[in-house]
Design a protein around this motif. Structure first.
Motif, PDB file in Angstrom:
ATOM      1  N   PRO A  79      -8.954   1.769  -6.568  1.00 31.17           N
ATOM      2  CA  PRO A  79      -7.995   2.760  -7.082  1.00 31.17           C
ATOM      3  C   PRO A  79      -6.815   3.075  -6.161  1.00 31.17           C
ATOM      4  O   PRO A  79      -5.707   3.242  -6.620  1.00 31.17           O
ATOM      5  N   ASP A  80      -7.026   3.149  -4.873  1.00 29.74           N
ATOM      6  CA  ASP A  80      -5.932   3.559  -3.981  1.00 29.74           C
ATOM      7  C   ASP A  80      -5.434   2.444  -3.064  1.00 29.74           C
ATOM      8  O   ASP A  80      -4.680   2.695  -2.134  1.00 29.74           O
ATOM      9  N   VAL A  81      -5.823   1.214  -3.332  1.00 29.43           N
ATOM     10  CA  VAL A  81      -5.505   0.135  -2.400  1.00 29.43           C
ATOM     11  C   VAL A  81      -4.008  -0.161  -2.307  1.00 29.43           C
ATOM     12  O   VAL A  81      -3.498  -0.386  -1.211  1.00 29.43           O
ATOM     13  N   LEU A  82      -3.289  -0.140  -3.406  1.00 25.49           N
ATOM     14  CA  LEU A  82      -1.876  -0.524  -3.341  1.00 25.49           C
ATOM     15  C   LEU A  82      -1.017   0.514  -2.626  1.00 25.49           C
ATOM     16  O   LEU A  82      -0.183   0.130  -1.783  1.00 25.49           O
ATOM     17  N   PRO A  83      -1.194   1.814  -2.877  1.00 28.83           N
ATOM     18  CA  PRO A  83      -0.428   2.778  -2.070  1.00 28.83           C
ATOM     19  C   PRO A  83      -0.787   2.705  -0.579  1.00 28.83           C
ATOM     20  O   PRO A  83       0.088   2.822   0.279  1.00 28.83           O
ATOM     21  N   ARG A  84      -2.054   2.492  -0.281  1.00 29.83           N
ATOM     22  CA  ARG A  84      -2.465   2.399   1.124  1.00 29.83           C
ATOM     23  C   ARG A  84      -1.883   1.148   1.776  1.00 29.83           C
ATOM     24  O   ARG A  84      -1.420   1.190   2.917  1.00 29.83           O
ATOM     25  N   LEU A  85      -1.909   0.032   1.055  1.00 25.90           N
ATOM     26  CA  LEU A  85      -1.342  -1.206   1.575  1.00 25.90           C
ATOM     27  C   LEU A  85       0.164  -1.074   1.768  1.00 25.90           C
ATOM     28  O   LEU A  85       0.704  -1.463   2.801  1.00 25.90           O
ATOM     29  N   ALA A 141       1.842   1.644   2.304  1.00 23.75           N
ATOM     30  CA  ALA A 141       2.070   2.525   3.454  1.00 23.75           C
ATOM     31  C   ALA A 141       1.854   1.777   4.765  1.00 23.75           C
ATOM     32  O   ALA A 141       2.639   1.913   5.706  1.00 23.75           O
ATOM     33  N   ALA A 142       0.818   0.976   4.821  1.00 22.82           N
ATOM     34  CA  ALA A 142       0.536   0.220   6.042  1.00 22.82           C
ATOM     35  C   ALA A 142       1.641  -0.792   6.329  1.00 22.82           C
ATOM     36  O   ALA A 142       2.066  -0.957   7.474  1.00 22.82           O
ATOM     37  N   LEU A 143       2.136  -1.455   5.293  1.00 23.52           N
ATOM     38  CA  LEU A 143       3.157  -2.483   5.491  1.00 23.52           C
ATOM     39  C   LEU A 143       4.544  -1.907   5.727  1.00 23.52           C
ATOM     40  O   LEU A 143       5.449  -2.623   6.144  1.00 23.52           O
ATOM     41  N   SER A 144       4.715  -0.612   5.492  1.00 20.90           N
ATOM     42  CA  SER A 144       6.021   0.004   5.727  1.00 20.90           C
ATOM     43  C   SER A 144       6.235   0.313   7.205  1.00 20.90           C
ATOM     44  O   SER A 144       7.310   0.736   7.597  1.00 20.90           O
ATOM     45  N   GLN A 145       5.200   0.103   8.013  1.00 18.93           N
ATOM     46  CA  GLN A 145       5.273   0.327   9.451  1.00 18.93           C
ATOM     47  C   GLN A 145       5.152  -1.018  10.154  1.00 18.93           C
ATOM     48  O   GLN A 145       4.613  -1.968   9.590  1.00 18.93           O
TER      49      GLN A 145
END
Length: 91
Positions: free
Chosen positions: A60-66, A68-72
């Motif tokens: 359910p939350d993998v794409l927002p978390r991914l 966010a991680a890739l934006s750094q």
């Protein structure tokens, strides 16, 4: 016969064809979001296998978390050079 020679144009045409096939064969199929659509179509493009419409599942939350991680700044690990070649190093 006209041959497309630019890689980006070939890719765009391929994605258009994938979208057309999905619309024709699965008119009721609905992507959960534009990001889901982009990922699933990329997988279909890479594998030429439309079964991914039914078998690719996202937590359910993998794409927002991914996202966010890739934006750094981060380190990405891949087990294939093909995946590595698809990563935009300047972005």
């Amino acid at each position: 016969m006209h041959y497309i020679q630019q890689p980006q144009a070939i890719e765009a045409k391929s994605f258009d064809i994938i979208g057309d096939i999905i619309a024709q064969t699965r008119p009721d199929y609905c992507f959960a979001s534009p990001l889901h659509e982009a990922i699933i179509k990329r997988v279909i493009h890479t594998t030429a296998d439309f079964d991914w419409l039914d078998i690719l599942w996202f937590s359910p939350d993998v794409l927002p978390r991914l996202s966010a991680a890739l934006s750094q700044p981060c380190t990405l690990y891949t087990d294939t050079t093909m995946a590595l070649s698809g990563i935009n190093k300047t972005a």
